[in-house]
Design a protein around this motif. Structure first.
Motif, PDB file in Angstrom:
ATOM      1  N   ASP A 107       0.822  -1.222   0.000  1.00 11.32           N
ATOM      2  CA  ASP A 107       0.000   0.000   0.000  1.00 11.32           C
ATOM      3  C   ASP A 107       0.850   1.263   0.000  1.00 11.32           C
ATOM      4  O   ASP A 107       0.474   2.293  -0.570  1.00 11.32           O
ATOM      5  N   GLU A 161       9.467  -0.945   4.770  1.00 10.71           N
ATOM      6  CA  GLU A 161       8.905  -1.712   5.893  1.00 10.71           C
ATOM      7  C   GLU A 161       9.467  -1.151   7.206  1.00 10.71           C
ATOM      8  O   GLU A 161       9.934  -1.881   8.082  1.00 10.71           O
ATOM      9  N   GLU A 201       6.549   0.430  14.713  1.00  5.92           N
ATOM     10  CA  GLU A 201       5.100   0.457  14.442  1.00  5.92           C
ATOM     11  C   GLU A 201       4.313   0.463  15.763  1.00  5.92           C
ATOM     12  O   GLU A 201       3.300   1.159  15.886  1.00  5.92           O
TER      13      GLU A 201
HETATM   14  O1  LIG Z   1      -2.467   0.433   5.723  1.00  9.36           O
HETATM   15  P1  LIG Z   1      -2.062  -0.304   6.950  1.00  9.36           P
HETATM   16  O2  LIG Z   1      -2.875  -1.498   7.217  1.00  9.36           O
HETATM   17  O3  LIG Z   1      -1.964   0.603   8.123  1.00  9.36           O
HETATM   18  O4  LIG Z   1      -0.571  -0.863   6.631  1.00  9.36           O
HETATM   19  C1  LIG Z   1       0.566  -0.041   6.764  1.00  9.36           C
HETATM   20  C2  LIG Z   1       1.793  -0.950   6.895  1.00  9.36           C
HETATM   21  O5  LIG Z   1       1.558  -1.847   7.987  1.00  9.36           O
HETATM   22  C3  LIG Z   1       2.692  -2.690   8.270  1.00  9.36           C
HETATM   23  O6  LIG Z   1       2.398  -3.493   9.385  1.00  9.36           O
HETATM   24  C4  LIG Z   1       3.021  -3.563   7.064  1.00  9.36           C
HETATM   25  O7  LIG Z   1       4.170  -4.365   7.320  1.00  9.36           O
HETATM   26  C5  LIG Z   1       3.259  -2.694   5.832  1.00  9.36           C
HETATM   27  O8  LIG Z   1       3.472  -3.507   4.683  1.00  9.36           O
HETATM   28  C6  LIG Z   1       2.076  -1.757   5.606  1.00  9.36           C
HETATM   29  O9  LIG Z   1       2.379  -0.885   4.523  1.00  9.36           O
END
Ligand SMILES: O=P(O)(O)OC[C@H]1O[C@@H](O)[C@H](O)[C@@H](O)[C@@H]1O
Ligand SMILES: Nc1ncnc2c1ncn2[C@@H]1O[C@H](COP(=O)(O)OP(=O)(O)O)[C@@H](O)[C@H]1O
Length: 443
Positions: A179, A233, A264
């Protein structure tokens, strides 16, 4: 419509080392070249399916060719039932294919394709993938709230194609894209100054356009354009310099993926509300924040979602009535003093500020890698646009404002004037449809 440059896409999935900036990452996946010519010549109807961390979106895009550009787009968004995130592989893909079939079944005559032609789909898959071709890639690992072991290592396009066959849905997956890369492609389609894309949604990630010769580990042929896209990533970034607390460490230990996606877990939407809950729980246990007893609901993981946190953080009423209603409705805490509610807003502010400032630091790291974080003597600063998307960025205004203010603070007034952050709404869906169009089997 700016003539979009040809971009040669290099896909890599980085696994963070201890000290990770982009330049010290070690590649763990094979890099694959993908020619992505997002020239503005594509015409016709294309579809995109965007599987994210919370929702999945089905998008139909009508491209008008040389001067028509993006004629129109229609989409449907459906939440992913949580049980499918940790259930059987077929159950997840059958659900997705069934929703796709429903979306197509509602189409009228105007969407009929020429005889013999299949609908074509760009598949946006928001998880780390080892990309093996324009329309294939194997799942490296799950992130966010997903954990379906049997799918790890499997080709996600094969899984989707099989599920579509089970639904008797005649559709061809022409492209697989992350995405963040889709958002970069969609952003770049309309604005050639877009050099990076950042997703702040349920999870987080970043992608940026790198000079091909600046990728020491790339051994393939160099692209004519001299540019490649790196899917960072960055959610998997981990460093001893990250300001982690006992709450972060406990959240990580209790998560579906302990030890992974640490960056994250401190900045993205799936986790901010949970961090606030953990802090309030400790304050209730050790400082009787809510009186002598600890509210039982406060012990329930993820009961406090980030949208609830932002609603409390954005409460502008003098008596913090939004905070009071959230405490009552979600945590079953019937009444609190104004002083207590102010403490809760401050906790939301602290957690959101930390996340936003770390996200800004990530963006600065990309600008630094591209040599766009400082003004060079006598050189005119070229404009750099960062395409942002994701529900956290879009809806958590205090967070996104703090992030953008931090960018200005770290870049300084002069350089920050050359850096623009734009909201690329659903850029990944459009980007995926563009990729499907540019790699159509009918070209
Ligand atoms: O659009 P979302 O679900 O918040 O995802 C954002 C990112 O979330 C991360 O956890 C993934 O590893 C990525 O590949 C991704 O781009
Ligand atoms: N009002 C809100 N305030 C703060 N965060 C929000 C709000 N609405 C959604 N979010 C965050 O955005 C995430 C959804 O992001 P989105 O990009 O729409 O979907 P996905 O992550 O599935 O791609 C939610 O998980 C939540 O964390």
């Amino acid at each position: 419509m700016n003539e979009s440059p040809h971009l040669r896409f290099e896909y890599s999935v980085y696994k963070s080392g201890e000290e990770v900036g982009v330049d010290v990452c070690s590649f763990i996946a094979e890099l694959i070249l993908r020619l992505f010519s997002c020239s503005s010549h594509e015409t016709g109807l294309y579809y995109a399916l965007d599987l994210g961390g919370t929702n999945f979106r089905v998008l139909r895009v009508h491209l008008g060719g040389q001067n028509g550009g993006l004629v129109n787009q229609e989409f449907a968004e459906v939440p992913i039932p949580p049980e499918l995130m940790t259930g059987a592989a077929d159950a997840l893909f059958d659900y997705i294919a069934a929703e796709l079939a429903k979306f197509v079944a509602q189409e009228g005559q105007e969407h009929e394709l020429p005889p013999g032609r299949k609908r074509e789909l760009g598949f946006t898959f928001s998880f780390p993938v080892n990309q093996t071709s324009i329309a294939s890639g194997t799942l490296v690992r799950w992130t966010k709230g997903f954990s379906i072991d049997e799918l790890v290592g499997q080709d996600v396009v094969t899984e989707l194609t099989r599920a579509m066959k089970r639904q008797n849905l005649e559709m061809h997956v022409s492209a697989l894209v992350n995405d963040t890369v889709g958002t970069l492609a969609g952003g770049r389609y309309t604005n050639k100054d877009v050099a990076a894309a950042v997703i702040l949604g349920t999870g987080t990630n970043a992608a940026y356009v790198e000079r091909a010769q600046a990728i020491p580990k790339w051994h393939g042929a160099l692209p004519k354009s001299g540019e490649m896209v790196i899917n960072m990533e960055w959610g998997n970034f981990k460093s001893s310099h990250l300001p982690l607390t006992e709450f972060d460490n406990a959240l990580d230990m209790d998560s579906l993926n302990p030890g992974e996606q640490i960056f994250e877990k401190v900045i993205s939407g799936m986790y901010l509300g949970e961090i606030v809950r953990r802090v309030l729980l400790k304050m209730a246990e050790e400082a009787s924040l809510f009186g002598e007893t600890v509210p039982s609901k406060l012990q329930v993981p993820f009961i406090l979602r980030t949208p609830d946190m932002s609603a409390m953080h954005h409460d502008t009423s003098s008596d913090l009535k939004v905070v009071a209603s959230k405490l009552k409705d979600i945590l079953e805490i019937p009444s609190t003093s104004l002083k207590t509610r102010k403490v809760i807003v401050e906790v939301c502010n602290i957690i959101a500020t930390r996340g936003a400032r770390l996200a800004a630091a990530g963006v600065i790291a990309i600008l630094r890698k591209m040599g766009k974080d400082v003004a060079k003597e006598g050189e005119l600063l070229q404009k750099t646009v960062i395409a942002m998307d994701g529900g956290l960025y879009e809806h958590y205004n205090e967070y996104s404002k703090c992030m953008e203010n931090t960018l200005t603070e770290l870049l300084g007034e002069e350089v920050s004037k050359a850096v623009e952050v734009v909201h690329a709404n659903d850029g990944s869906g459009i980007g995926a449809a563009l990729l499907a169009a540019s790699h159509s089997q009918y070209l």
